[in-house]
Design a protein around this motif. Structure first.
Motif, PDB file in Angstrom:
ATOM      1  N   SER A 490      47.244  35.036  33.756  1.00  0.00           N
ATOM      2  CA  SER A 490      45.874  35.552  33.774  1.00  0.00           C
ATOM      3  C   SER A 490      44.931  34.647  33.003  1.00  0.00           C
ATOM      4  O   SER A 490      43.753  34.510  33.349  1.00  0.00           O
ATOM      5  N   GLN A 491      45.434  34.021  31.964  1.00  0.00           N
ATOM      6  CA  GLN A 491      44.609  33.098  31.197  1.00  0.00           C
ATOM      7  C   GLN A 491      44.148  31.925  32.067  1.00  0.00           C
ATOM      8  O   GLN A 491      42.970  31.548  32.037  1.00  0.00           O
ATOM      9  N   ARG A 496      39.509  29.302  35.343  1.00  0.00           N
ATOM     10  CA  ARG A 496      38.856  28.895  36.599  1.00  0.00           C
ATOM     11  C   ARG A 496      37.635  29.759  36.892  1.00  0.00           C
ATOM     12  O   ARG A 496      36.585  29.258  37.323  1.00  0.00           O
ATOM     13  N   GLU A 497      37.759  31.077  36.672  1.00  0.00           N
ATOM     14  CA  GLU A 497      36.650  31.991  36.964  1.00  0.00           C
ATOM     15  C   GLU A 497      35.456  31.727  36.049  1.00  0.00           C
ATOM     16  O   GLU A 497      34.299  31.824  36.474  1.00  0.00           O
ATOM     17  N   LEU A 498      35.721  31.380  34.799  1.00  0.00           N
ATOM     18  CA  LEU A 498      34.626  31.096  33.866  1.00  0.00           C
ATOM     19  C   LEU A 498      33.873  29.832  34.265  1.00  0.00           C
ATOM     20  O   LEU A 498      32.639  29.772  34.150  1.00  0.00           O
ATOM     21  N   ILE A 536      35.924  38.751  36.229  1.00  0.00           N
ATOM     22  CA  ILE A 536      36.160  38.362  34.840  1.00  0.00           C
ATOM     23  C   ILE A 536      36.445  39.595  33.980  1.00  0.00           C
ATOM     24  O   ILE A 536      37.366  39.591  33.159  1.00  0.00           O
ATOM     25  N   ASN A 537      35.676  40.649  34.184  1.00  0.00           N
ATOM     26  CA  ASN A 537      35.867  41.865  33.380  1.00  0.00           C
ATOM     27  C   ASN A 537      37.216  42.518  33.642  1.00  0.00           C
ATOM     28  O   ASN A 537      37.780  43.161  32.752  1.00  0.00           O
ATOM     29  N   SER A 538      37.733  42.388  34.856  1.00  0.00           N
ATOM     30  CA  SER A 538      39.019  43.007  35.188  1.00  0.00           C
ATOM     31  C   SER A 538      40.213  42.089  34.906  1.00  0.00           C
ATOM     32  O   SER A 538      41.359  42.513  35.009  1.00  0.00           O
ATOM     33  N   ASN A 539      39.937  40.842  34.517  1.00  0.00           N
ATOM     34  CA  ASN A 539      41.026  39.899  34.240  1.00  0.00           C
ATOM     35  C   ASN A 539      41.866  40.390  33.055  1.00  0.00           C
ATOM     36  O   ASN A 539      41.337  40.791  32.024  1.00  0.00           O
TER      37      ASN A 539
END
Length: 615
Positions: A490-491, A496-498, A536-539
């Motif tokens: 998940s990290q 990548r999402e950030l 991002i919030n659900s990561n």
């Protein structure tokens, strides 16, 4: 009650409807009558006669003047109406302050029943979401309002209610003050410790895996129906060393040292049955430095999983842990285990220890050195090398002590005392005695001197289990490490999402002037951002590691989101977006890099822990 109001409350506030139904049979304390001007007015029975809430001639004219004279401070955005009356003032205040939000507190249920037999809530409130508060719900409601509206709450009271229900209005103001103090305290605590809680949890996790959990692995039979003493470092501890030494030598009760008390106990050759620690701050190690310096290796250290990790370094004695509710790391990594009990964060280690002992099943708890006030303006007992200076008298609060005299305390100690009183109230199965000479009165306890306790309560000797802590840890490390691998995955996703969402934020900032005549393009960027932001919030890594370290920022951002979404001017919206959401994303990205070293260490410790556990 009007059918419209029954239907209104059934869908919006069923609990209030139930309360009103229960009060329906009570004697009517109010009446509604028609004035000469053709308006309805309300009168309430008070001191053997009826008094009018509004003018008996022209209620609207009277309330017009009240509303004209009321000014909402610039730093307030929510108006709490004390007294519903006939609801006329709500409509006028809403017209005067259209941007404000409202709630209504009617302090008398029987009066509210009469009002709702004549006044339609749907007509008065229209489609507005206005919470209706009564005395039975006021405490929780005020807490929610302050949180929802960022403490920007102003009270508007009808003159009649202010006079007739002065005691309830005073309680409302006191409740607002207390809630604000608690809120500021919680905010200060979160701001100070939010990073340390998570860093400590990661640094301490290898020790958590390899040591017994006092609420899971320890044999509760060793404590069931026994007596335990919580020894704090208040100045009254100076008078109890001989008594504690006698209790220890004869095994009359378990002795648990909290906070700085261990230093005073060691100086007086008393080794307790356990040292409890939970403070997340880096300097927490100083509390047990004497134990390390004197090479004492026989006292178990019971550490909260979010305690300052420096505290555990080089500790020579046995280690035992308890999971704290601020520890999101252990809560996730141990999730495949059978439900792991934990202790809730509290203003002092004495309160944590109280929770722990209650869960272990002790029958009686004795408080020693729990002054929760200052003795001759001193904070600690002798033997504590720091905090030797007298406290200043500024901002001290007078409270009653166990002898009926006045002693002085501060906000911090007073908060601890009130929290302890709540815990005691919630555990009626435990007898609690306060043996603290000249200490503040603690509701729910009985005061006895420790000498009286020894003479009258401790009739049996050698009742404690000397090796109560000598147990194995039974966590399934293979399951734990699988979850750690998922967290690592998940990290990488979050990294990548950030990168992608930062590109959107930068694009909004750099390109907003291009969209003055084409706001659709900017709106499309906002929509794209929302989708990425939800991911991002659900990561998992964000939820477990990063978000708990930004809880203060997240609370502030959450309160601002409705304002950002409601902004209709696209350029203003872009400014708000970048200032708040953009700033938060940059903070998240910076924290991601800052925390990397601790997460790498946690992953690398996997191999070492596997080897240790398999021995």
């Amino acid at each position: 009650m009007l059918i419209d109001n029954i239907n209104y409350l059934r869908t919006r506030n069923r609990h209030l409807l139930q309360l009103l139904n229960k009060a329906e049979g009570e004697e009517k304390q109010a009446e509604v009558e028609l004035t000469k001007s053709g308006q309805m007015t309300l009168k309430i029975h008070n001191e053997d006669s009826y008094k009018y809430v509004h003018s008996k001639y022209n209620p609207s004219r009277e309330i017009d003047k009240l509303v004209d004279n009321f000014e909402l401070p610039e730093d307030k955005s929510h108006i709490l109406l004390f007294g519903f009356g006939m609801g006329i003032h709500y409509s006028l205040l809403k017209k005067k302050y259209p941007a404000a939000t409202f709630s209504i507190y009617e302090p008398d249920l029987s009066v509210l029943n009469v009002i709702l037999s004549h006044v339609s809530l749907a007509d008065v409130l229209q489609k507005d979401q206005v919470p209706l508060i009564v005395e039975e719900t006021v405490q929780n409601s005020v807490s929610s309002l302050l949180k929802q509206h960022q403490n920007k709450v102003e009270v508007f009271s009808l003159p009649f209610y202010q006079k007739t229900y002065q005691d309830k209005l005073d309680k409302l103001y006191q409740l607002l003050v207390n809630q604000l103090k608690d809120k500021r305290s919680d905010l200060g605590t979160n701001a100070s410790f939010q990073k340390r809680w998570t860093i400590n949890a990661m640094k301490n996790f290898p020790s958590v895996l390899q040591t017994p959990n006092i609420l899971r692995d320890i044999d509760f039979a060793a404590f069931k129906d026994k007596s335990a003493i919580i020894v704090s470092a208040g100045p009254s501890l100076n008078e109890e060393f001989e008594n504690l030494k006698y209790i220890k030598e004869n095994g009359m009760a378990y002795i648990f040292s909290v906070g700085s008390a261990i230093n005073a106990l060691i100086e007086n050759d008393i080794l307790p049955d356990g040292i409890c620690t939970y403070d997340p701050q880096a300097h927490n190690y100083k509390v047990i430095q004497k134990v390390k310096d004197k090479n004492i290796s026989t006292i178990p250290l019971i550490f909260g999983s979010t305690a300052g990790y420096e505290t555990l370094h080089d500790y020579q004695g046995p280690l035992v842990h308890m999971i704290t509710n601020q520890d999101t790391v252990s809560s996730y990594l141990l999730n495949d285990e059978e439900k792991v009990d934990m202790v809730s964060d509290a203003p002092s280690i004495a309160l944590i220890t109280y929770q722990m002992l209650a869960k272990l099943g002790v029958k009686t708890i004795y408080l020693v050195g729990q002054n929760l006030s200052f003795k001759d303006r001193y904070r600690y007992a002798t033997g504590v090398d720091y905090g030797k200076e007298q406290v200043k008298e500024d901002n001290l609060i007078p409270v009653q002590n166990v002898n009926g005299d006045t002693v002085w305390t501060n906000e911090g100690y007073n908060r601890m005392r009130k929290s302890l009183e709540v815990y005691i109230q919630q555990t009626p199965n435990i007898d609690v005695y306060n043996t603290t000479m000249e200490g503040a009165v603690i509701d729910g306890t009985t005061f006895l001197t420790l000498s009286e306790v020894i003479a009258n309560h401790f009739t049996e000797h050698h009742i404690i289990s000397e090796q109560w802590y000598a147990k194995e840890s039974y966590y399934d490390v293979e399951k734990v490490f699988k979850r750690l691998d998922r967290l690592s995955h998940s990290q990488k996703q979050l990294e990548r999402e950030l990168i992608e969402v930062i590109q959107i934020v930068d694009k909004v900032y750099n390109s907003q002037s291009q969209y003055i005549d084409n706001s659709n393009k900017l709106e499309k960027l906002f929509i794209k951002f929302d989708k990425k932001f939800k991911k991002i919030n659900s990561n998992r890594f964000n939820r477990i590691i990063l978000s708990p370290m930004l809880r203060v920022q997240i609370e502030a951002l959450t309160a601002l989101l409705p304002k950002i979404k409601a902004e209709t001017d696209v350029l203003n919206k872009a400014d708000l977006f970048y200032k708040h959401l953009g700033t938060y994303i940059y903070q998240l990205n910076h924290l991601m890099k800052e925390i990397e070293v601790y997460f790498v260490e946690l992953r690398e410790n996997k191999v070492r822990v596997k080897e240790e556990v398999s021995k």
